[in-house]
Design an enzyme around this catalytic site. Structure first.
Site, mmCIF file in Angstrom:
data_model
loop_
_atom_site.group_PDB
_atom_site.id
_atom_site.type_symbol
_atom_site.label_atom_id
_atom_site.label_comp_id
_atom_site.label_asym_id
_atom_site.label_seq_id
_atom_site.Cartn_x
_atom_site.Cartn_y
_atom_site.Cartn_z
ATOM 1 N N GLU A 421 8.936 26.159 97.345
ATOM 2 C CA GLU A 421 7.537 25.774 97.194
ATOM 3 C C GLU A 421 7.403 24.260 97.338
ATOM 4 O O GLU A 421 8.207 23.535 96.762
ATOM 5 C CB GLU A 421 6.994 26.193 95.821
ATOM 6 N N ALA A 560 11.411 24.213 87.003
ATOM 7 C CA ALA A 560 11.694 25.638 87.161
ATOM 8 C C ALA A 560 10.830 26.173 88.292
ATOM 9 O O ALA A 560 9.836 25.557 88.659
ATOM 10 C CB ALA A 560 11.379 26.389 85.862
ATOM 11 N N MET A 561 11.245 27.303 88.854
ATOM 12 C CA MET A 561 10.482 27.868 89.966
ATOM 13 C C MET A 561 10.461 29.374 89.830
ATOM 14 O O MET A 561 11.475 30.025 89.589
ATOM 15 C CB MET A 561 11.118 27.432 91.296
ATOM 16 N N GLU A 562 9.263 29.917 90.058
ATOM 17 C CA GLU A 562 9.001 31.303 89.687
ATOM 18 C C GLU A 562 9.396 32.338 90.723
ATOM 19 O O GLU A 562 8.929 33.478 90.640
ATOM 20 C CB GLU A 562 7.499 31.449 89.424
ATOM 21 N N ASN A 563 10.228 32.019 91.710
ATOM 22 C CA ASN A 563 10.562 32.985 92.767
ATOM 23 C C ASN A 563 10.573 34.415 92.227
ATOM 24 O O ASN A 563 11.176 34.691 91.191
ATOM 25 C CB ASN A 563 11.947 32.686 93.338
ATOM 26 N N HIS A 594 6.184 30.430 81.080
ATOM 27 C CA HIS A 594 5.397 29.934 82.230
ATOM 28 C C HIS A 594 5.839 30.639 83.520
ATOM 29 O O HIS A 594 5.018 31.153 84.279
ATOM 30 C CB HIS A 594 5.594 28.415 82.346
ATOM 31 N N GLU A 595 7.135 30.692 83.730
ATOM 32 C CA GLU A 595 7.632 31.265 84.984
ATOM 33 C C GLU A 595 7.424 32.777 85.035
ATOM 34 O O GLU A 595 7.152 33.337 86.097
ATOM 35 C CB GLU A 595 9.116 30.925 85.180
ATOM 36 N N HIS A 598 3.990 33.599 86.012
ATOM 37 C CA HIS A 598 3.798 33.462 87.468
ATOM 38 C C HIS A 598 4.108 34.762 88.222
ATOM 39 O O HIS A 598 3.662 34.940 89.352
ATOM 40 C CB HIS A 598 4.738 32.397 88.023
ATOM 41 N N GLU A 617 -1.054 27.965 88.753
ATOM 42 C CA GLU A 617 -0.487 27.095 87.714
ATOM 43 C C GLU A 617 -1.315 27.062 86.430
ATOM 44 O O GLU A 617 -0.770 26.947 85.343
ATOM 45 C CB GLU A 617 -0.305 25.674 88.265
ATOM 46 N N TYR A 685 -2.409 22.141 86.303
ATOM 47 C CA TYR A 685 -1.684 22.793 85.209
ATOM 48 C C TYR A 685 -2.506 22.762 83.924
ATOM 49 O O TYR A 685 -2.797 23.793 83.330
ATOM 50 C CB TYR A 685 -0.357 22.076 84.927
HETATM 51 ZN ZN LIG Z 1 4.179 26.910 87.504
#
Ligand SMILES: [Zn+2]
Length: 1173
Positions: A421, A560-563, A594-595, A598, A617, A685
């Site tokens: 992203e 962090a990333m929500e893949n 949070h993730e 998502h 977000e 956010y």
């Molecule tokens: Zn996020």
């Protein structure tokens, strides 16, 4: 993308002098030095160039590479360490960083320019090397030699594959014959075969993937009707939409000026920043070959290669296909099809034709790969784009496919992972890289058998492959549902994991083996499953994947990333370390929540375009707050304070009517990734979560969640914009009669998401008149025009004399609410914006304020804690910008002796003891007034917390974490004997090894500073020793600042000598003189030191450093003679031009200090008058 609202504010670190009369406020320095630095920036442009040059390999790194093997590992481990540091630098300095980057700075090593060097040598430039794979490093990827990639940058007839006869109409790109080059469409020769020649069964032919028409996920809304078609068609776009001619076109390689005027804009879709809608993707069969090998982690981790078969649907006839691609090199390209029509189309139905590719070329400006076809694709038919490619694994940045070098179980190791992203998928594989171009993905990763491969979906099948005598593991994953490219994910690592099952679905948490063995991920595992279940129940929408992996990386530029199905984290926000901070669990809980949120908001339903990224977000942040409270009793207890402190306070204090930032922005064709990245700021956010919370509050949770359910179910596996959200909220609203709104959800909410700033709601308690005005900064007020007179539809929650009242709406600029009138009775009072659910400021008439301050004195707890906090924030800010007098705000502080909530105290102290106050302390003699007034009120609170500190009993109170420091620091600064005593006590226990001060993380800096101020050279030497020994690595800045808290001039002088002469402090040495010069005593010592050593200082730190020191020393100047004195002082060291710049900067500081002085005098007078109360 992941930034948790929860973070610890670190901008409050200050260093005090021994006599508690001056503080170094870094922020202030930055502000007042603005003018100076501007000039320095001009002067410094040559420095900027030099510093770029200096990012060449450092001597140290060269030594590493030359070292003998035995030392190489140590060297590499050191490099891994340094790589980690370098990564942290970028975390701390990342532009537009998501608020996240507000990770506690004390948890990281401090930025050190000198440590960045060694890592830079591998890829001095991040872009260039990617275009030129070096054969020697390629390993299994031998076929992707430069000679095969180059032609793609300069299309030539010989690269045209089957169509070797360029037509005149395609003239430009084909004007450069290079017969010797192989051509992208040539089939890989057996001798260069490599990984792509051995398709696994699951990825074999283009037709092997599940047929879109039969596959489950494709039962969802067809991509052909979804987002992709919504963007402006290139053919209808005006010429002005296109980039300027001078930058455009594949013809750049020849003579752009000759060709471009002949081209119609509509015939140049590659110049348009959005993909054309001629073809849309349905399915990707993607194979990536990662060459990482455990015995040569560095060499083998540099390149990867892959093959993708993209099934597309032709929407309108075209002879050209555009697809995103950056820094990839191509070995071959084919277009197969049209595929047989009808259900069950597969290879059994007969051979499939092929559409010859005339030409394949790149248009780097828009990150496109262009396939020119010999025949026209037919509308309604499906084709397969087949591309063989190779690319580079990012060694220095953590985007695209990147490498981590780290140590685990005593060995140097590497992993390869992805971060896509917003627009980095195109760096890994050619794709339609727009969020609305959803497709299904069948992913296969080829990797060394020593590693495990992870992706979004569970493993379908594993097999083995031989290549050049080596065995490789082929891990094929199940096909994904329809999803955006930016949430695909790939990891190759040798981690271990812990796992559990939640409602029949596996959840695994992966990390370094050491961390897993120590139980570091047990907490994350324990919460992940239940968070999924809680969200499923709330939203009444099942999580559609059958597994979830959470994985932590030692180095990650993104928090962090929500893949989808493979959520990636920086170790810091996933793993609990042994010597942990009390708040670490909250950080992990917040981030994981949070993730996971998502997975619905962002993954299942995705914003159509980046302008509405707040839909992803804002909701992830909202649920971070909403769900976290169910997993942590402390958060539950303080849920409103928690939300205000971590989600609202900062963005609210930054927001105002002239702010050029709104939650949702106009649809814009972003041309640079940077532009999209810049959108990931607190407004999406935090303000996003604030307006969601406000909406949830006025709709009521029941309607709110039913609206979300309807919205999610309608747009599952598809895309939405904010109108879709409003519509579904409206639908549930229309089906009931309990909740009535003054206008549609859309018209109410759009004002909050489309307008910057917020209203000030002012209540006149005598008349019940309520009006709204946009909040402007005082310096903007004069520039107000009628167009600035925006209004909002405001939900007003309120409480009268202790009783919560029904919500009312202010849907005009003013309105009378008779029920809000107050009598003269002292029992009658009223506050607006209950629990701070509204995103607005509240002002009252004089009587209203007076009633509140009297109530606080009598019964402070009658007003909820959050509202007391907001009351002070609002009152001081209103006075700062001229809406009310400062005395009104000060009146509210009289009751503070009765205030037991440390968060309220923290708010008062930050509003009262501002940097401006400190800059003026000398001039107004306000310190003794503060001392007397505040200590009287602070002491009861102090005793509560000093007892807790002595009993080491702090860790269970979530609101103490962000707020204790200011109370501790103020108590010591005001000379409270017990505070100074406690600092000395704790420090001396540390010195005697009877106790570390590890348990006092929240106040470590304050303890060190005051113990040094109260102590002698013995304490000072001990602390220096601790620094030297690497104790408290994460606190290096604090130690550097604490050492300047000494009250002995000779110690301070010696300290600066150490900085100048020894290598002990490395890159931190420059902070030392600055830190010393910002203290009351240190200022004089620093001047003396500069007289003696200015040449050496300039030699070591550069001339612009003198400007920084001047700003520091000049912090409190307020007269012309002071300016003159400093100008003369620095004049000897600077040239004539620089002296002029300096004078301007100093005058600026003086002017600001003078402007503040009248307000300071007002405060001083008020303190004198109210001292006796
Ligand atoms: Zn996020």
């Amino acid at each position: 993308m992941g930034v948790t609202g929860y973070s610890v504010n670190t901008t409050r670190i200050k260093s005090n002098s021994g006599f508690y009369l001056s503080r170094k406020v870094v922020v202030l320095n930055m502000v007042v030095m603005g003018a100076l630095l501007l000039a320095v920036a001009v002067l410094g442009s040559s420095y900027a160039r030099c510093s770029q040059t200096s990012s060449q390999p450092s001597e140290k790194s060269r030594t590493v590479t030359r070292a003998a093997p035995a030392f190489q590992v140590a060297g590499l481990q050191q490099q891994a360490e340094e790589e980690k540091k370098a990564s942290k630098i970028s975390i701390l300095h990342a532009p537009g960083t998501r608020p996240s980057s507000t990770r506690p700075s004390w948890s990281w090593d401090h930025p050190s320019p000198s440590t960045a060097g060694p890592l830079d040598h591998s890829t001095p430039s991040t872009s260039a090397p990617l275009d030129h794979p070096s054969p020697s490093t390629a390993g299994p990827l031998d076929h992707s030699t430069p000679s095969t990639s180059a032609p793609l940058d300069h299309p030539s007839p010989s690269t045209a594959g089957p169509l070797d006869h360029p037509s005149p109409s395609t003239a430009g790109p084909l004007d450069h014959p290079s017969p010797s080059t192989a051509g992208p469409l040539d089939h890989p020769s057996p001798s260069t075969a490599g990984p792509l020649d051995h398709p696994t069964p699951s990825t074999a032919g283009p037709l092997d993937h599940p047929s879109p028409s039969t596959a489950g996920p494709l039962d969802h809304p067809s991509p052909s009707t979804a987002g992709p078609l919504d963007h402006p068609s290139p053919s209808t776009a005006g010429p002005l939409d296109h980039p300027s001619l001078s930058t455009a076109g594949p013809l750049d390689h020849s003579t752009p000026s000759t060709f471009e005027p002949q081209l119609q804009p509509s015939s140049e879709p590659w110049k348009h920043p959005r993909l054309p809608s001629d073809v849309v993707p349905l399915h990707y069969d993607l194979e990536l070959w990662v060459h990482l090998q455990p015995n040569q982690v560095q060499q083998s981790s540099k390149v990867f290669c892959g093959q993708v078969n993209i099934t597309v649907k032709c929407v309108s006839p075209t002879t050209r296909v555009l697809i995103h691609s950056v820094s990839l090199n191509y070995k071959g390209a084919k277009v197969l099809g049209p595929l047989p029509e009808g259900l069950g189309a597969d290879r059994e139905q007969g051979p499939v034709g092929q559409v010859a590719v005339n030409n394949l070329w790149k248009f780097p400006e828009m990150e496109y790969l262009v396939m020119e076809l010999k025949e026209t694709l037919k509308p309604g038919r499906h084709y397969v784009l087949q591309l063989n490619f190779s690319g580079f694994v990012n060694q220095t940045h953590r985007d695209g496919l990147f490498r981590n070098l780290y140590s685990d179980q005593g060995r140097l190791r590497a992993l390869i992972a992805s971060q896509l992203e917003p627009t980095f998928a195109r760096r890994i594989f050619p794709c339609f890289d727009e969020p609305a171009m959803k497709a299904t993905f069948s992913i296969t990763i080829v990797h060394h058998p020593a590693y495990v491969a992870l992706s979004n979906m569970p493993v379908l099948v594993m097999s083995e492959r031989d290549a050049k005598g080596s065995k490789w593991t082929v891990t094929a994953f199940e096909t994904t549902p329809l999803m955006s490219t930016y949430i695909t994910a790939f990891v190759v690592c040798d981690y271990s994991y812990v796992n559990g099952t939640e409602r029949g679905k596996e959840v695994r948490v992966w990390a370094r083996k050491d961390a897993v063995a120590q139980g570091g991920v047990d907490f994350a595992l324990s919460i992940a499953g239940p968070i999924f279940s809680r969200l499923e129940d709330l939203l009444n929408v099942s999580y559609p994947l059958s597994k979830t992996d959470l994985i932590g990386f030692p180095i990650f530029n993104t928090q962090a990333m929500e893949n989808w199905g493979l959520i990636t984290f920086d170790d810091f926000v996933l793993i609990q370390e042994e010597d942990d901070y009390p708040e670490r669990k909250t950080i992990i809980l917040s981030t994981v929540t949070h993730e996971i949120a998502h997975q619905w908001f962002g993954n299942l339903v995705t914003a159509k375009w980046w302008n509405d990224i707040w839909l992803n977000e804002g909701f992830a942040s909202y649920f971070e707050y909403y769900i976290s409270k169910d997993f942590d009793p402390q958060i539950f207890k303080f849920q409103n304070e928690f939300f205000y402190y971590y989600f609202m306070k900062d963005v609210f204090s930054d927001d105002h009517a002239k702010k050029h930032r709104t939650v949702s922005t106009e649809v814009k064709n972003y041309t640079a990734t940077r532009e999209i990245n810049n959108l990931f700021d607190p407004y999406i956010y935090k303000k996003g979560s604030c307006v969601i919370r406000m909406m949830s509050n006025f709709l009521g949770e029941n309607l709110f969640f039913r609206g979300l359910e309807s919205y999610l179910k309608t747009f599952a596996f598809s895309n939405s914009d904010q109108d879709d959200l409003w519509n579904h909220m409206q639908m549930v609203l229309d089906n009931q009669t309990e909740v009535l709104l003054p206008a549609s959800v859309k018209s109410i909410m759009e004002k909050w998401t489309h307008q910057s700033g917020f209203p000030i709601i002012t209540l006149d308690v005598s008349t019940g008149m309520v009006n709204q005005k946009p909040f402007f900064h005082s310096h903007d007020k004069n520039q107000m025009t009628p167009s600035h007179n925006k209004t909002w539809t405001v939900p007003i929650t309120w409480m009268k004399s202790g009783i919560v009242q029904p919500l009312v709406w202010l849907d005009n600029s003013s309105k009378i609410f008779p029920e809000m009138q107050l009598s003269d009775s002292e029992h009658d009072w009223l506050t607006l914006n209950l629990n701070t659910t509204g995103y607005y400021m509240v002002n009252y008439d004089q009587l209203g304020w007076k009633k509140i301050s009297l109530l606080l004195e009598k019964e402070p707890k009658a007003i909820p804690v959050t509202d007391r906090i907001k009351l002070f924030d609002d009152a001081f800010r209103l006075s700062q910008h001229g809406y009310i007098e400062i005395e009104t705000a000060l009146d509210l502080t009289k009751y503070l002796a009765k205030e037991e909530e440390i968060a309220v105290w923290d708010t008062v102290l930050h509003n009262l003891l501002t940097p401006k106050i400190f800059a003026n302390l000398n001039n107004h003699n306000i310190y003794p007034l503060f001392k007397k007034y505040l200590l009287k009120r602070l002491t009861p609170m102090w005793h509560i917390y000093s007892t807790k500190i002595r009993e080491n009993n702090l860790q269970d109170d979530i609101m103490v974490i962000p707020t204790l420091r200011s109370v501790f620091e103020t108590a010591c600064w005001l000379g409270l004997e017990d505070c100074l005593q406690l600092s000395t006590e704790m420090f001396s226990k540390w010195m005697n090894h009877s106790e570390t001060i590890k348990n006092s993380n929240l106040i470590k800096y304050e303890v060190m500073c005051y113990a040094i101020a109260m102590g002698s050279d013995e304490e000072w030497d001990f602390l220096l020793n601790a620094y030297e020994n690497g104790e408290f690595k994460a606190y290096r800045d604090e130690i550097i600042n604490s050492l300047s808290c000494s009250k002995y001039p000779w110690i301070l002088y010696r300290y600066m000598e150490y900085a100048l002469d020894s290598d002990l402090f490395a890159s931190e040495s420059s902070k030392i003189i600055e830190s010393v010069s910002a203290t009351e005593i240190g200022r004089l010592v620093a001047k003396e030191f500069l007289i003696d050593k200015w040449q050496a200082v300039m030699k070591k730190y550069g001339q612009d450093y003198l400007f920084i020191l001047a700003g520091s020393i000049a912090e409190s100047i307020s007269t012309d003679s002071q300016v003159k004195e400093l100008e003369q002082f620095f004049g000897n060291m600077l040239g004539e031009d620089d002296s002029i710049t300096l004078r301007t900067g100093l005058q600026e500081i003086m002017k600001k200090n003078q402007q503040n002085s009248s307000k300071i005098a007002q405060i001083a007078n008020w303190l004198k008058e109210n001292m006796a109360d």
